[in-house]
Design a protein around this motif. Sequence first.
Motif, PDB file in Angstrom:
ATOM      1  N   MET A   5      -5.834  -4.220  -4.659  1.00 14.40           N
ATOM      2  CA  MET A   5      -5.644  -3.213  -4.326  1.00 14.40           C
ATOM      3  C   MET A   5      -6.416  -1.825  -4.464  1.00 14.40           C
ATOM      4  N   ALA A   6      -6.431  -0.880  -3.418  1.00 13.34           N
ATOM      5  CA  ALA A   6      -6.933   0.301  -3.631  1.00 13.34           C
ATOM      6  C   ALA A   6      -6.241   1.243  -4.597  1.00 13.34           C
ATOM      7  N   ARG A   7      -7.061   1.772  -5.439  1.00 17.00           N
ATOM      8  CA  ARG A   7      -6.285   2.705  -6.630  1.00 17.00           C
ATOM      9  C   ARG A   7      -6.656   4.216  -6.350  1.00 17.00           C
TER      10      ARG A   7
ATOM     11  N   ASP B 106      -1.306  10.218 -11.161  1.00 14.15           N
ATOM     12  CA  ASP B 106      -1.909   9.505  -9.984  1.00 14.15           C
ATOM     13  C   ASP B 106      -0.939   8.752  -9.298  1.00 14.15           C
ATOM     14  N   ALA B 107      -1.140   8.679  -7.962  1.00 16.67           N
ATOM     15  CA  ALA B 107      -0.128   7.755  -7.189  1.00 16.67           C
ATOM     16  C   ALA B 107      -1.064   6.661  -6.818  1.00 16.67           C
ATOM     17  N   TYR B 108      -0.606   5.309  -6.489  1.00 19.00           N
ATOM     18  CA  TYR B 108      -1.416   4.277  -6.130  1.00 19.00           C
ATOM     19  C   TYR B 108      -0.867   3.580  -4.972  1.00 19.00           C
ATOM     20  N   LEU B 109      -1.938   3.118  -4.118  1.00 19.81           N
ATOM     21  CA  LEU B 109      -1.568   2.438  -2.712  1.00 19.81           C
ATOM     22  C   LEU B 109      -0.514   1.442  -2.926  1.00 19.81           C
ATOM     23  N   ASP B 110      -0.821   0.413  -3.990  1.00 20.00           N
ATOM     24  CA  ASP B 110      -0.010  -0.619  -3.917  1.00 20.00           C
ATOM     25  C   ASP B 110       1.502  -0.492  -4.356  1.00 20.00           C
TER      26      ASP B 110
ATOM     27  N   ASP C 190      -7.226  -1.830   5.773  1.00 24.67           N
ATOM     28  CA  ASP C 190      -7.322  -3.045   5.627  1.00 24.67           C
ATOM     29  C   ASP C 190      -5.881  -3.653   4.871  1.00 24.67           C
ATOM     30  N   GLU C 191      -5.731  -3.039   3.633  1.00 21.50           N
ATOM     31  CA  GLU C 191      -4.635  -3.343   2.593  1.00 21.50           C
ATOM     32  C   GLU C 191      -3.197  -2.899   3.306  1.00 21.50           C
ATOM     33  N   ILE C 192      -3.313  -1.827   3.940  1.00 26.70           N
ATOM     34  CA  ILE C 192      -1.909  -1.347   4.543  1.00 26.70           C
ATOM     35  C   ILE C 192      -1.614  -2.578   5.587  1.00 26.70           C
ATOM     36  N   ALA C 193      -2.478  -3.056   6.429  1.00 25.91           N
ATOM     37  CA  ALA C 193      -2.445  -3.896   7.403  1.00 25.91           C
ATOM     38  C   ALA C 193      -1.808  -5.344   6.541  1.00 25.91           C
ATOM     39  N   GLU C 194      -2.451  -5.779   5.489  1.00 27.37           N
ATOM     40  CA  GLU C 194      -1.844  -6.864   4.653  1.00 27.37           C
ATOM     41  C   GLU C 194      -0.578  -6.933   4.414  1.00 27.37           C
ATOM     42  N   ALA C 195      -0.081  -5.617   4.128  1.00 29.16           N
ATOM     43  CA  ALA C 195       1.109  -5.322   3.706  1.00 29.16           C
ATOM     44  C   ALA C 195       2.223  -5.210   4.802  1.00 29.16           C
ATOM     45  N   GLY C 196       1.668  -5.683   5.955  1.00 30.46           N
ATOM     46  CA  GLY C 196       2.621  -5.664   7.032  1.00 30.46           C
ATOM     47  C   GLY C 196       2.714  -4.657   7.924  1.00 30.46           C
ATOM     48  N   PHE C 197       2.060  -3.428   7.735  1.00 29.95           N
ATOM     49  CA  PHE C 197       2.147  -2.253   8.519  1.00 29.95           C
ATOM     50  C   PHE C 197       1.421  -2.465   9.754  1.00 29.95           C
TER      51      PHE C 197
END
Length: 249
Positions: free
Chosen positions: A1-3, A85-89, A165-172
């Motif tokens: 995941m992007a941090r 820090d806030a993290y994307l995951d 890409d990670e946002i898409a993988e999470a169903g967005f």
Amino acid sequence: MARGHRPSRPSGGRPRFWGRHAVGAALANPARRAVKLWATRDAAARLDLPADLPVTLADVADLGRLVPPDAPHQGLVLDVDPLPDAYLDELLERPGPATLLVLDQVTDPHNVGAILRSAAAFDAVGIVTQDRHSPPESGALARAASGALELVPWVRVVNLARALDEIAEAGFWRIGLAGEATRSLAETLGPARIALVLGAEGEGIRPNTAAHCDELARLPISPRVESLNVSNAAAISLYAAMTGRTGQA
């Protein structure tokens, strides 16, 4: 995941906030460490202050010398530490319907602050920016956010395309706002999880960012106006997403 991580700050770079909304929200946020408060006696009396917070009482003129010229401090000036820090995951793991904002090189602190305020008003789960092309926390940004800087998670990532890409993988469903798009935003809404991607005024979203969107959409504005300010476009898009998405259950 992007941090996400926060960019380096200028020397002595603690954010300095001013005004009732920004200062009050920072003091009410358990994740925010307040360092020192300067206040008029009347303004300080209206706050529920932590017992360990250093407070210096001052007059209006003295407070004015602590902030930029003509800054509306309303008798309150507060030095704080940056938020953790806030993290994307952490955002992507939230289940159910959600709206996420992705900002592509939107660098003006007033615009980002106003976008945070709209994100809070329309229950967005957070905003995502590229750390090298987004403003740091500041008094001007906090003032424009009117307290929302303390409410809306703000993730800073190194690579925006990878984050998309990670946002898409999470169903967005990723919708890029672009004036040249053939379909309107209303026509592209549908999934319960939506990521709205907005670019800087003038340039708009970059080609590589657009290539990492599922669809491009336009706001149906009058031809008398070339474009909207990005913060206005964000507010309209967030409202459209809240009222137009399907699969809310």
